[in-house]
Write an enzyme that holds these catalytic residues in place. Structure first.
Site, PDB file in Angstrom:
ATOM      1  CG  HIS A  96      72.356 -82.204  -8.237  1.00 25.52           C
ATOM      2  ND1 HIS A  96      72.716 -83.320  -7.331  1.00 25.52           N
ATOM      3  CD2 HIS A  96      73.273 -81.242  -7.845  1.00 25.52           C
ATOM      4  CE1 HIS A  96      73.423 -82.987  -6.324  1.00 25.52           C
ATOM      5  NE2 HIS A  96      73.856 -81.533  -6.581  1.00 25.52           N
ATOM      6  CG  HIS A 106      81.907 -85.131  -7.320  1.00 22.52           C
ATOM      7  ND1 HIS A 106      83.086 -85.722  -6.843  1.00 22.52           N
ATOM      8  CD2 HIS A 106      82.294 -83.574  -7.331  1.00 22.52           C
ATOM      9  CE1 HIS A 106      84.141 -85.066  -6.531  1.00 22.52           C
ATOM     10  NE2 HIS A 106      83.670 -83.730  -6.757  1.00 22.52           N
ATOM     11  CG  HIS A 145      83.135 -99.301 -10.510  1.00 26.58           C
ATOM     12  ND1 HIS A 145      83.916 -98.902  -9.533  1.00 26.58           N
ATOM     13  CD2 HIS A 145      81.910 -99.001  -9.974  1.00 26.58           C
ATOM     14  CE1 HIS A 145      83.547 -98.157  -8.613  1.00 26.58           C
ATOM     15  NE2 HIS A 145      82.142 -98.407  -8.829  1.00 26.58           N
ATOM     16  CG  HIS A 175      76.909 -88.416  10.014  1.00 27.73           C
ATOM     17  ND1 HIS A 175      77.753 -88.137   8.896  1.00 27.73           N
ATOM     18  CD2 HIS A 175      75.614 -88.196   9.702  1.00 27.73           C
ATOM     19  CE1 HIS A 175      76.929 -87.515   8.079  1.00 27.73           C
ATOM     20  NE2 HIS A 175      75.523 -87.591   8.373  1.00 27.73           N
ATOM     21  N   GLY A 258      88.436 -68.574   2.890  1.00 28.35           N
ATOM     22  CA  GLY A 258      87.972 -67.395   2.212  1.00 28.35           C
ATOM     23  C   GLY A 258      87.723 -67.749   0.903  1.00 28.35           C
ATOM     24  NE  ARG A 260      82.139 -65.946  -7.378  1.00 30.98           N
ATOM     25  CZ  ARG A 260      81.340 -66.468  -7.873  1.00 30.98           C
ATOM     26  NH1 ARG A 260      81.086 -67.655  -7.957  1.00 30.98           N
ATOM     27  NH2 ARG A 260      80.425 -65.527  -8.482  1.00 30.98           N
TER      28      ARG A 260
END
Length: 299
Positions: A96, A106, A145, A175, A258, A260
């Site tokens: 970021h 990412h 790309h 959404h 579960g 981290r």
């Protein structure tokens, strides 16, 4: 060739080192390392750079977890994994930047293997990289790309179009009816034609990320910006949070099994804002983003 998990792990550890060194060379700030152990087996190295010269936050995480049996949530869709011990390892990172003209990026590469005596191992590779601009520059998108396409070409003419399409479909906010960014590559369940070829492709993707991203950072990092651009960046970062918490399979799987939590949520932007019914001004650079991130062929 039989899958060699140790060889993959060594590549991933070296990849984490290399990417951190490359990001530090651009930024000037150092990563802080947090090594951790998983009670049920395995552990990892989380590295975070905060408030650097260029990057507001960059997280580069290596993890290697193993166990005697897969969680029920994983074997429900893949019954062939039941009764097998497993290893899962990968490097995942999110950057970021401070400057709104520098896109967020990412990347992730991972390997999974499940074994039991007297049976062939079940294994696959996955990964990819994607870019999330706040202000669209065609030359940046084309470079991103083109780099993705060029690293895919030695593995077949059809590889880039297939994994670009998969990336566009995956990084989509249902959404909101919009893409998270301009995509890149996304692949999963890769286990053909053989281990060596699949491993070579995963390595090419891992190494290709900085080739795709850092020239864009260098081109944009010194551009002047003000409060308007910063506010828009923080608003658009909200989409990143929405995607990760609502749609991202890796985040959901990690939290549900579960994993981290600090490492899983390392991808979150350090600052973000929401605004009710935000509408950018017609004809503004902010308004142009919605068209820019629509799916298209960049190369």
């Amino acid at each position: 060739m039989k899958p060699d998990a140790h060889q993959v792990k060594q590549f991933l550890l070296n990849l984490q080192d290399t990417i951190c060194q490359q990001l530090t060379a651009v930024d000037g700030a150092e990563f802080v390392e947090d090594s951790w152990q998983r009670e049920a087996g395995g552990g990892g190295r989380s590295r975070v750079l905060r408030n650097g010269g260029v990057f507001e936050q960059a997280g580069v995480n290596f993890s290697h977890v193993h166990g005697e049996a897969m969680p029920a949530s994983a074997t429900a869709h893949r019954p062939e994994l039941a009764g097998r011990s497993f290893e899962a390892m990968g490097v995942s990172l999110v950057v970021h930047p401070h400057n709104p003209y520098v896109p967020t990026s990412h990347a992730n590469v991972r390997f999974f293997i499940a074994e039991k005596p007297g049976a062939d191992p079940v294994w696959w590779f996955g990964g990819g990289f994607d870019l999330t601009p706040f202000y669209g520059f065609e030359e940046d998108a084309i470079h991103w790309h083109r780099t993705a396409r060029d690293l895919c070409l030695p593995f077949g003419e059809d590889v880039y179009p297939r994994y670009k399409k998969w990336c566009d479909e995956y990084f989509y906010l249902k959404h909101r009816n919009e893409q998270r960014g301009i995509g890149g590559l996304f692949f999963d369940d890769l286990n053909t034609p053989d281990f060596d070829r699949c491993f070579a492709f995963m390595q090419a993707v891992g190494k290709g990320y900085t080739d795709a991203y850092l020239p864009i950072v260098e081109r944009r990092k010194a551009m002047a910006y003000g409060e308007r651009e910063r506010n828009f960046q923080l608003y658009r970062r909200g989409r990143y949070v929405e995607f990760n918490l609502v749609w991202d399979r890796g985040t959901l799987f990690g939290l549900q099994t579960g994993g981290r939590t600090e490492s899983i949520l390392m991808s979150m932007p350090p600052l973000v804002r929401w605004e009710y019914d935000y509408q950018p001004k017609d004809g503004s650079p902010e308004a142009a983003l919605s068209e820019f991130i629509k799916v298209r062929d960049w190369v």
